[in-house]
Design a protein around this motif. Structure first.
Motif, PDB file in Angstrom:
ATOM      1  N   ILE A  82     -25.492  11.942  -4.839  1.00 62.50           N
ATOM      2  CA  ILE A  82     -26.848  12.021  -4.305  1.00 62.50           C
ATOM      3  C   ILE A  82     -26.859  11.668  -2.821  1.00 62.50           C
ATOM      4  O   ILE A  82     -27.534  12.313  -2.006  1.00 62.50           O
ATOM      5  CB  ILE A  82     -27.783  11.098  -5.093  1.00 62.50           C
ATOM      6  N   ALA A  83     -26.085  10.626  -2.455  1.00 59.69           N
ATOM      7  CA  ALA A  83     -26.025  10.245  -1.046  1.00 59.69           C
ATOM      8  C   ALA A  83     -25.427  11.365  -0.196  1.00 59.69           C
ATOM      9  O   ALA A  83     -25.874  11.618   0.930  1.00 59.69           O
ATOM     10  CB  ALA A  83     -25.217   8.961  -0.895  1.00 59.69           C
ATOM     11  N   GLY A  84     -24.422  12.059  -0.714  1.00 54.88           N
ATOM     12  CA  GLY A  84     -23.835  13.166   0.021  1.00 54.88           C
ATOM     13  C   GLY A  84     -24.805  14.324   0.201  1.00 54.88           C
ATOM     14  O   GLY A  84     -24.876  14.945   1.269  1.00 54.88           O
ATOM     15  N   LEU A  85     -25.580  14.621  -0.837  1.00 54.41           N
ATOM     16  CA  LEU A  85     -26.570  15.679  -0.724  1.00 54.41           C
ATOM     17  C   LEU A  85     -27.675  15.307   0.256  1.00 54.41           C
ATOM     18  O   LEU A  85     -28.161  16.158   1.014  1.00 54.41           O
ATOM     19  CB  LEU A  85     -27.163  15.979  -2.103  1.00 54.41           C
ATOM     20  N   ARG A  86     -28.063  14.038   0.255  1.00 57.90           N
ATOM     21  CA  ARG A  86     -29.071  13.606   1.226  1.00 57.90           C
ATOM     22  C   ARG A  86     -28.530  13.705   2.651  1.00 57.90           C
ATOM     23  O   ARG A  86     -29.250  14.086   3.578  1.00 57.90           O
ATOM     24  CB  ARG A  86     -29.503  12.168   0.916  1.00 57.90           C
ATOM     25  N   ARG A  93     -37.430  16.584  -3.003  1.00 60.17           N
ATOM     26  CA  ARG A  93     -37.848  17.710  -3.844  1.00 60.17           C
ATOM     27  C   ARG A  93     -36.650  18.591  -4.182  1.00 60.17           C
ATOM     28  O   ARG A  93     -36.499  19.033  -5.345  1.00 60.17           O
ATOM     29  CB  ARG A  93     -38.930  18.509  -3.133  1.00 60.17           C
ATOM     30  N   ARG A  94     -35.789  18.852  -3.221  1.00 59.62           N
ATOM     31  CA  ARG A  94     -34.617  19.691  -3.489  1.00 59.62           C
ATOM     32  C   ARG A  94     -33.646  18.988  -4.432  1.00 59.62           C
ATOM     33  O   ARG A  94     -33.043  19.627  -5.306  1.00 59.62           O
ATOM     34  CB  ARG A  94     -33.927  20.039  -2.177  1.00 59.62           C
ATOM     35  N   ALA A 160     -36.445  17.554 -17.108  1.00 57.90           N
ATOM     36  CA  ALA A 160     -35.589  16.893 -16.127  1.00 57.90           C
ATOM     37  C   ALA A 160     -36.287  16.747 -14.779  1.00 57.90           C
ATOM     38  O   ALA A 160     -36.167  15.718 -14.112  1.00 57.90           O
ATOM     39  CB  ALA A 160     -34.283  17.668 -15.969  1.00 57.90           C
ATOM     40  N   ALA A 161     -37.025  17.781 -14.374  1.00 55.91           N
ATOM     41  CA  ALA A 161     -37.710  17.718 -13.078  1.00 55.91           C
ATOM     42  C   ALA A 161     -38.806  16.663 -13.090  1.00 55.91           C
ATOM     43  O   ALA A 161     -39.005  15.949 -12.101  1.00 55.91           O
ATOM     44  CB  ALA A 161     -38.300  19.085 -12.742  1.00 55.91           C
ATOM     45  N   LEU A 162     -39.522  16.546 -14.206  1.00 53.40           N
ATOM     46  CA  LEU A 162     -40.585  15.545 -14.285  1.00 53.40           C
ATOM     47  C   LEU A 162     -40.035  14.130 -14.424  1.00 53.40           C
ATOM     48  O   LEU A 162     -40.720  13.163 -14.082  1.00 53.40           O
ATOM     49  CB  LEU A 162     -41.502  15.858 -15.470  1.00 53.40           C
ATOM     50  N   GLY A 166     -39.693  11.947  -6.823  1.00 52.65           N
ATOM     51  CA  GLY A 166     -39.106  11.953  -5.494  1.00 52.65           C
ATOM     52  C   GLY A 166     -38.688  10.579  -5.016  1.00 52.65           C
ATOM     53  O   GLY A 166     -37.695  10.424  -4.316  1.00 52.65           O
ATOM     54  N   ARG A 167     -39.429   9.548  -5.401  1.00 54.63           N
ATOM     55  CA  ARG A 167     -39.086   8.204  -4.938  1.00 54.63           C
ATOM     56  C   ARG A 167     -37.813   7.684  -5.581  1.00 54.63           C
ATOM     57  O   ARG A 167     -37.238   6.697  -5.127  1.00 54.63           O
ATOM     58  CB  ARG A 167     -40.230   7.237  -5.247  1.00 54.63           C
TER      59      ARG A 167
END
Length: 385
Positions: A82-86, A93-94, A160-162, A166-167
């Motif tokens: 997740i850190a790499g994607l950020r 959202r992505r 999964a999306a719900l 985002g936080r």
């Protein structure tokens, strides 16, 4: 291509989560395709199509629940991904869409395997036993199996999306006071349990209870009951399940009362801190186990009519999804608490002390789960006749 690159970095836990999601989706897809086959082979008016699809609703909800818990555990368990994607520019959202897409692909893979097996067996391979379940000899509408199979990745992806707001895109400390988190659930659970139990007892003790025809026919050969009695049991069962989280926090507080030793203090504070995030999966597992045990108790009772393999398979799938959701949440909590354990080790705590505190904490959590699930099962035992 992005998801193929992710697969190259999968660990055993990631691969196990992906395979469990795909397997659960494959079983539910088999249930849906079986309902389609029965609708094709049965004569018109023999059974309602809505009734067949309603049988598939509980396992579909269970798969969605497991997909939501597994997706929520991913940001904590794979924080470096997740850190790499950020760092690459992906926003909350992505990230949520990427996690939902990963879960949806797992559900789609399992559903496609079931669809392929369904089509292969319809090609004059299945025997006479499976012929009615597959609708052999009847033309298959092309849109029907595609629509049923598409339902699985849609439900898994949305759940999964719900489940990943985002936080929560990056792991962070979301600890909250247990008392504030369980204020309303504690009152609601106590109210439901008291109202449901009182309603059930008053209805069962009334003078005409022995002559009650109990016109409500339950599915899966579970006998007869009354709508009012069933409603009281459902309210009491929901109340008992909702008590799981407050009881976890209360047991943790009691364990840390007085002048506790290091083992009791670590176990009590840890259980109180984990209760808000562990309460929902344990409550769902307690409710699922209570319903399944109540049904099994009626099926194995002397004189009970036998039930087919479909209710037993659905009960096994729903229980497995609830248990897998608890395991996924435990994996998430273990990854989140790993820095705490490393800090305690650096401060001089012995590994034996941490292991003893962990054993005590999870033993008490298991006792709470048995208490709430057993209470719900006992309430359900008086509902069926």
């Amino acid at each position: 291509m992005f998801y193929l690159r992710l697969v190259r970095g999968y660990r055993v836990v990631d691969l196990g989560r992906w395979l469990l999601t795909a397997t659960a989706a494959a079983v539910v897809a088999a249930f849906l395709l079986r309902a389609l086959g029965r609708a094709l082979s049965d004569p018109p008016g023999a059974h309602s199509a809505a009734e067949r699809l309603l049988w598939c609703l509980p396992p579909l909800i269970a798969v969605g629940w497991f997909a939501a818990i597994a997706a929520r555990a991913l940001p904590v368990h794979r924080a470096e991904r997740i850190a790499g994607l950020r760092a690459a520019g992906a926003g909350p959202r992505r990230l949520r869409l990427l996690i939902a897409g990963e879960v949806a692909l797992a559900c789609a893979a399992g559903a496609l395997v079931s669809l392929l097996l369904f089509l292969v067996l319809r090609n004059d391979i299945a025997g006479p036993v499976l012929a009615p379940e597959l609708g052999m000899g009847e033309p298959l509408p092309p849109a029907a199996p595609i629509a049923l199979v598409t339902l699985l990745p849609l439900v898994g992806g949305i759940a999964a999306a719900l489940a990943v707001p985002g936080r929560d895109a990056l792991p962070q400390d979301r600890s909250a006071p247990a008392g504030a988190a369980f204020g309303l659930p504690r009152v609601l659970a106590a109210g439901l349990l008291t109202a449901g139990g009182t309603l059930t007892e008053l209805y069962a003790l009334r003078p005409a209870a022995a002559d009650d025809p109990r016109p409500l026919q339950l599915p899966a050969d579970l006998g007869h009951t009354n709508a009012l009695l069933f409603g009281g049991w459902a309210a009491a069962a929901l109340g008992a399940a909702l008590l799981t989280g407050p009881l976890l926090a209360g047991v943790g507080r009691l364990l840390a009362l007085g002048r506790p030793g290091a083992r009791r203090l670590l176990a009590g504070r840890g259980l109180t801190g984990l209760a808000p995030r562990l309460s929902a999966p344990l409550a769902a597992l307690a409710l699922t186990l209570a319903v399944v045990l109540t049904a099994v108790r009626h099926w194995v009772a002397p004189g009970a009519s036998g039930t087919g393999p479909l209710p037993a398979a659905e009960a096994l799938l729903v229980t497995g999804c609830a248990l897998a959701a608890v395991v996924a949440r435990l994996t998430e909590l273990r990854a989140a608490r790993r820095p705490v354990g490393e800090t305690l080790l650096r401060l001089g705590s012995s590994p034996q002390l941490l292991a003893a505190a962990t054993l005590l904490r999870w033993s008490l959590a298991g006792l709470v789960l048995l208490a709430t699930g057993g209470l719900t099962a006992v309430l359900g035992a008086g509902m069926l006749t």
